[in-house]
Each structure stands twice: as C-alpha cells, then as structure tokens.
Design a protein around this motif. Structure first.
Motif, short mmCIF file in Angstrom:
data_model
loop_
_atom_site.label_atom_id
_atom_site.label_comp_id
_atom_site.label_asym_id
_atom_site.label_seq_id
_atom_site.Cartn_x
_atom_site.Cartn_y
_atom_site.Cartn_z
N PHE A 204 -32.10 40.89 -13.76
CA PHE A 204 -31.81 42.32 -13.61
C PHE A 204 -30.78 42.56 -12.51
O PHE A 204 -29.87 43.37 -12.65
CB PHE A 204 -33.10 43.09 -13.31
CG PHE A 204 -32.91 44.58 -13.25
CD1 PHE A 204 -32.67 45.30 -14.41
CD2 PHE A 204 -32.95 45.24 -12.04
CE1 PHE A 204 -32.46 46.67 -14.36
CE2 PHE A 204 -32.75 46.62 -11.99
CZ PHE A 204 -32.52 47.33 -13.15
N SER A 205 -30.92 41.81 -11.41
CA SER A 205 -29.98 41.95 -10.30
C SER A 205 -28.57 41.57 -10.74
O SER A 205 -27.59 42.23 -10.39
CB SER A 205 -30.43 41.05 -9.14
OG SER A 205 -30.33 41.73 -7.93
N LEU A 206 -28.47 40.50 -11.53
CA LEU A 206 -27.15 40.09 -12.02
C LEU A 206 -26.59 41.11 -13.00
O LEU A 206 -25.38 41.34 -13.04
CB LEU A 206 -27.25 38.71 -12.67
CG LEU A 206 -27.59 37.57 -11.70
CD1 LEU A 206 -27.73 36.26 -12.45
CD2 LEU A 206 -26.55 37.46 -10.62
N ALA A 207 -27.50 41.72 -13.78
CA ALA A 207 -27.03 42.75 -14.71
C ALA A 207 -26.36 43.89 -13.95
O ALA A 207 -25.32 44.39 -14.37
CB ALA A 207 -28.21 43.26 -15.53
N ILE A 208 -26.94 44.27 -12.81
CA ILE A 208 -26.34 45.35 -12.01
C ILE A 208 -24.92 44.96 -11.61
O ILE A 208 -23.99 45.77 -11.66
CB ILE A 208 -27.19 45.63 -10.75
CG1 ILE A 208 -28.63 45.99 -11.14
CG2 ILE A 208 -26.58 46.75 -9.94
CD1 ILE A 208 -29.57 46.10 -9.97
N VAL A 209 -24.76 43.70 -11.20
CA VAL A 209 -23.43 43.23 -10.80
C VAL A 209 -22.46 43.35 -11.98
O VAL A 209 -21.30 43.78 -11.82
CB VAL A 209 -23.50 41.77 -10.31
CG1 VAL A 209 -22.11 41.24 -10.02
CG2 VAL A 209 -24.37 41.68 -9.07
N ILE A 210 -22.94 43.02 -13.18
CA ILE A 210 -22.07 43.08 -14.36
C ILE A 210 -21.65 44.53 -14.64
O ILE A 210 -20.48 44.81 -14.87
CB ILE A 210 -22.78 42.46 -15.58
CG1 ILE A 210 -22.88 40.94 -15.38
CG2 ILE A 210 -22.04 42.78 -16.87
CD1 ILE A 210 -23.75 40.24 -16.40
N TRP A 211 -22.61 45.46 -14.60
CA TRP A 211 -22.26 46.88 -14.85
C TRP A 211 -21.18 47.33 -13.89
O TRP A 211 -20.22 47.97 -14.27
CB TRP A 211 -23.47 47.79 -14.66
CG TRP A 211 -24.69 47.40 -15.44
CD1 TRP A 211 -24.70 46.69 -16.61
CD2 TRP A 211 -26.05 47.67 -15.12
NE1 TRP A 211 -25.98 46.51 -17.03
CE2 TRP A 211 -26.84 47.09 -16.14
CE3 TRP A 211 -26.69 48.34 -14.08
CZ2 TRP A 211 -28.23 47.17 -16.14
CZ3 TRP A 211 -28.07 48.42 -14.07
CH2 TRP A 211 -28.83 47.83 -15.10
N CYS A 212 -21.42 46.97 -12.64
CA CYS A 212 -20.51 47.37 -11.57
C CYS A 212 -19.11 46.78 -11.81
O CYS A 212 -18.10 47.46 -11.66
CB CYS A 212 -21.09 46.86 -10.25
SG CYS A 212 -20.59 47.75 -8.83
#
Lengths: 242, 360
Positions: free
Chosen positions: B271-279
């Motif tokens: 989930f944390s990595l997903a946030i990085v991807i969105w950003c």
C-alpha cells in the motif's frame, strides 16, 4: 575593533595538516585577501570559519563569541556568509527564488510559513540591478552563464547581508570588465561588511585588498600590504619553488 | 504573486468544481458509485501528503502507510466502541476482559479526530527528529521509514487482543457528527470527503508557495547551502514530515468511514508503494497533480480489473514502467513542459548560454 579572531587553528585530514597553527585577526570593515599556492589551506580556512569543517584544535571568535564548535546555521545567524569556489546557487530555482532563499534575516519556520515565497525577493530586487541580472529574474539559475552564476551568488550574499562575508575565488571565470565591476562592488560592500577573499587574480587583489595574508602549507607565511608582500623573499620562494 | 501560484489557484478551483459538481453528475448521484469515488478522494489526500515531503522537500517517505493506518485505526476504534456495548466483541474472543486504557478516550469523537491527526504527526515527528538531526538523507530516509512501517504493522497484527490483529476492526457503527449520522453511500458524505480534499489541497498549495515551501525546495537541492544561509534544515524537514503525517492520518480517518472497516493491510508495504506510484504518475512537484494521480490510477485499477479480470495487474505494471521511463515528472511534468513549449513558439528564446556551459 577586531571582528574575527583566529587563534592556533589546526585541522587534520587523515594525518595531513591542512591548516597548522594559523592565527590572525580581521578588523571590522576590512577587506582581507588570502593568497597562497594550491593546497596552502586557504579554502580550508574559510571552511573552518563558516563551519563546513570542524577544527581539530584552536579557536575562532566572532565578536568575542567562540564559534569553532557551533553548527553552521548558527554561525550563519551570527553573521557569517560564504561564497563557494564552485558557484553554489540553486539551479532548479529561479533567480528571484534564489535571492529569496538567501535573504534570511528571519530564518525561523514561523516567518517562513507566513510569507509567500517571493516576498523577500521583492524587497531586495535592487540588488539584482546592481549585478546586472535585473532582466533575468524569472530565469532558472541553471540557465545562467558561468559569469552570471558568479554574480548571482554574490547578489545572494549581499541579500543575506552578513557582517562577515567569506568569498572563495569570486572572480574565477569572469572577463576583465566583470572583474572590475566585482572590485567596485566589493569596495562599496566594505562600508558595512567585512570581507575575507581568497583570490588568485593579482590585479583584483591590488584593487580591493586592505591587507594580505600569504599562506603556505597551512600556516601563515607573510602578512602586510600589497607592496610589502610583493617585496617579500619568502613569498617569492614559496611561489616559484626555489 | 508569481504566475505559478496563479496557475495553481486556477487549477485548484477547476479541480474543486469538477470534484464537487462534475463527478456526482456523471455518476448519476448513485450512492454506490459516489462511495467508490469518495474512496479515491480519500486516497488522493494521502498522495498529496506524500508530495509535500517527497516532491517539495525531497524526502521519500516509504512509511506513509503507517501514519495513514494510525488515522484509520483511530477512527475505527471510536466507531467500534460506538457499535459495542462496553467491550468490543473481538476483545472478549481474545480473553481481554477490561477495556484497555488506550481505548478509553476514543469514546469521545473530539478526542478521536484530534488523535487521528496528532498521533501520526507526533510519531512521524519523532522519527523525523532522529533522522534529520543526524543529517540522514536520500535513500536512507526511504530505508528507515520502510523499516519502521514493517515493524509497526507487525506490532499491530501481533497485538490481536487490542487491535483485532489480522482481521482488523470490523462491524463498525456509523459516525455521528453533530447529530448527523454519516451514511457512506450518501451525497452528504461524498461532499464531506470532497470538502476535506479541497481544504487539504488549498493548504498544500499555500504551503508550497510560501517561503517555507521555497526553503524546502532549496533544501532538497542543496541542504548544506541552506545551512550556510542560517536555516535550521533539520527543523524544516521535521515539520514537513509532521504535516505530511497528519494529512495522511486525516486521509486514513476518511478511508475508514468510506469502507466501514480498518485493516492492517492499510499499513502494508504494497500500500505504501502504491502511494508512491500515485504520486509519481500525477507528478510529485504539485499537490494537485499528486491528488489527481491517485484518482486516475485508482479509477484505472477499478476499470481494468472489471475488464481484464486476470491480467489487469500486468497492464497496470506496464503503464507504470512507461510513465517512469517517458514521464519522469508525471502528468504534471508533461503538462508544464508542453505549456512552456507552446509559449516558446510565440516568444523565441536564446538557449545558447545554457548550451555553451553545460556544466554550470
């Protein structure tokens, strides 16, 4: 009045003494030039004063306050500004933004949170005209030429308004005309600022220096006016290697 | 006021109008669709929070999910207490006989809302102080925050009697805000989430255009230079970390309201990595772009998984690779570069200086 008092300063890098027992003082409003062959410890001396490097021994006093163990941002707040040998401006910020960062009379977070990013740049806009960068205010600093980058960093130091400004080779890469203009600005700065300048350009040194210190192998070799230095036999030997 | 600030304000107003009026109209005011979109909006807040620390200050926080989870659990604890008579059901199953003291103050909604913002900010700040006083930078920030995230999630899962463990907190009541029972499938709830996002974005836009934001960008580029101008770099970095953590906690609270449960997967590495991807897809330099990125990627995820039930992960992965390769500054970078090119046609500029001295 003595603004800066350096006593028995010493720094070692893995057995090499880059600065070895250096003592000198600087008066308020003076322009002091540091000369010396490569590796003499001139830039290191500036690093020690501004806090980039920690000394292994000795003391540095600014207006009577011992600063040799202070963190660099505290020294900056006490009034020490530094220009680096390789021009260090923020290449991804515009000229105006660079100036705004440099104008740091209120370096605290609260004042930064309550001001817009360019408020401070506007207050010091006149400085850019002084260094002929007025037309390039919205330009990214990374797009400036080498000479202009040097000017920008000088403008930033004027905006910072430190009492003691350390300049490392400010005219490197400048044309003769630009060097002359720098000399003029330095003379006008000395009304309210003290300058320590490391420089190789002798004609520039002749124009601006009130006093000269020649360094060799981390220690002071000679001190005096330009005429005294030019007549000094030790200095000739150190430079020519005889 | 700089022109960039004006652009951002215009973008913010357009964004707010689209989210407040456009989206519900397109969704036909359908409760289920609005709930799905409210979920994207909550995730947009955590994405814009990351853009503050990563995009503006250059601190890649891979533990953003931990602070998001704290907010989410704070809200879930309050709603769980409202749903249960005294002791929550899962505690009884785990032989916990009295309500643990950490749970007690979550009876109060005011305390819950404050805790959902301040606990993440405090814990984020604590980590930040240790890191930034020691002048840790670059990839090491990412490693430390990632390690914290993993440890924090493990701790949560292991304390099953207190946190619900792997199951999370389910069977929650609906929040009652000044007597208004918040139904997550209503237009009113959608407006609440949208309003929170717009307020968070307005704050983010101001912050990035304040001198604080400028100093952060300067620190990102050359922290030492900023120190020689008298800025206490560690304090600036710590504060932006706290702000980012508080915003993530806020997003977490809304997320619990949307989905009506809290799960330890909210604090997972993926989930944390997903946030990085969105950003990254939206553009980390701008808070609005980062929020936009979160919405676009999550919508894409939803639609792709409907159409390609088996292969949607693969398609999404290829899209990310392409974005990183060809749009390193995300959608925002693409837009601002094409805007500059458009302007350049009308006003030819001399690039000779920059080319003659490529290293200066």
């Amino acid at each position: 009045m003595e603004q800066l008092q350096v006593t028995d300063l010493q720094v070692e890098f893995g057995g090499l003494r880059a600065v070895d027992g250096l003592s000198f003082s600087v008066q308020e409003g003076e322009i002091l030039c540091l000369l010396g062959p490569n590796g003499a410890g001139k830039s290191t001396t500036l690093d020690l004063i501004c806090g980039k490097t920690q000394p292994t021994a000795g003391s540095i006093q600014l207006n009577g306050v011992e600063i040799s163990q202070m963190l660099e941002f505290r020294r900056a707040r006490l009034g020490i500004g530094r220009k680096f040998q390789v021009p260090s401006v923020y290449k991804n910020l515009t000229v105006d933004e660079n100036l705004s960062v440099a104008r740091s009379r209120r370096p605290g977070m609260w004042s930064a949170l309550t001001r817009l990013s360019l408020t401070d740049a506007r207050e010091s806009a006149a400085i850019l005209d002084r260094v002929h960068l007025g037309a390039k205010r919205a330009e990214l600093a990374g797009n400036l030429s080498h000479g202009e980058t040097q000017w920008l960093e000088i403008a930033m130091l004027i905006a910072q308004d430190s009492k003691l400004i350390l300049m490392d080779e400010p005219t490197a890469g400048m044309t003769i005309q630009e060097t002359e203009r720098t000399a003029k600005i330095f003379r006008s700065l000395s009304d309210s600022h003290t300058l320590i300048v490391v420089e190789h350009d002798m004609s520039f040194v002749r124009t601006v220096a009130d006093r000269i210190i020649v360094m060799n192998r981390g220690a002071m070799l000679a001190e005096g006016s330009i005429e005294e230095i030019e007549a000094n036999e030790d200095v000739k030997t150190a430079y020519l290697g005889h | 006021m700089s022109s960039k600030f004006q652009y951002d304000l215009v973008a913010l107003v357009i964004f707010a109008l689209v989210v407040a009026f456009g989206v519900p109209a397109v969704m036909n005011y359908d409760g289920f669709e609005l709930n799905t979109f409210a979920r994207y909006l909550a995730l947009a807040i955590v994405s814009m929070a990351l853009s503050l620390s990563w995009g503006t200050a250059g601190l890649l926080n891979l533990g953003q999910a931990a602070t998001f989870g704290m907010g989410s659990y704070a809200m879930a604890m309050h709603l769980k207490l409202r749903a249960s008579d005294g002791l929550p059901d899962f505690m009884a199953w785990n032989n916990v006989e009295t309500l643990p003291w950490v749970w007690v103050p979550f009876e109060s909604l005011t305390f819950t809302l404050l805790a959902g913002l301040l606990v993440p900010a405090f814990i984020g700040g604590l980590i930040a102080i240790f890191m930034f006083r020691a002048r840790i930078a670059g990839v090491f920030v990412a490693i430390i925050t990632l390690a914290f995230l993993v440890a924090f999630q493990l701790l949560f899962i292991n304390q099953q009697g207190h946190t619900g463990g792997q199951n999370g907190l389910t069977g929650l009541a609906q929040m009652s805000l000044f007597g208004w029972i918040v139904d997550p499938y209503s237009m009113g709830f959608y407006n609440l989430v949208a309003g929170c996002l717009v307020v968070a974005l307005a704050f983010g836009v101001y912050l990035t255009h304040s001198k604080f934001g400028l100093i952060l960008r300067a620190i990102r580029e050359d922290a030492d230079r900023a120190r020689f101008f008298g800025y206490n770099v560690a304090n600036y970095q710590t504060l932006v970390f706290c702000i980012s953590a508080a915003l993530a906690g806020w997003a977490g609270m809304l997320y619990t309201l949307v989905l009506e449960f809290a799960s330890p997967t909210y604090m997972s590495v993926s989930f944390s990595l997903a946030i990085v991807i969105w950003c990254a897809v939206g553009g980390r330099e701008s808070v609005i772009a980062a929020a936009f990125g979160a919405i676009v990627v999550n919508m894409l995820e939803g639609r792709l998984s409907d159409v390609f039930v088996e292969g949607w992960h693969l398609i999404l992965g290829v899209i990310f690779v392409l974005v990183v390769m060809f749009m390193p500054r995300g959608i925002y970078g693409l837009l601002s570069e094409s805007l500059q090119k458009l302007r350049g046609i009308g006003r030819p500029r001399d690039h000779r200086d920059a080319e003659t001295f490529p290293n200066t």
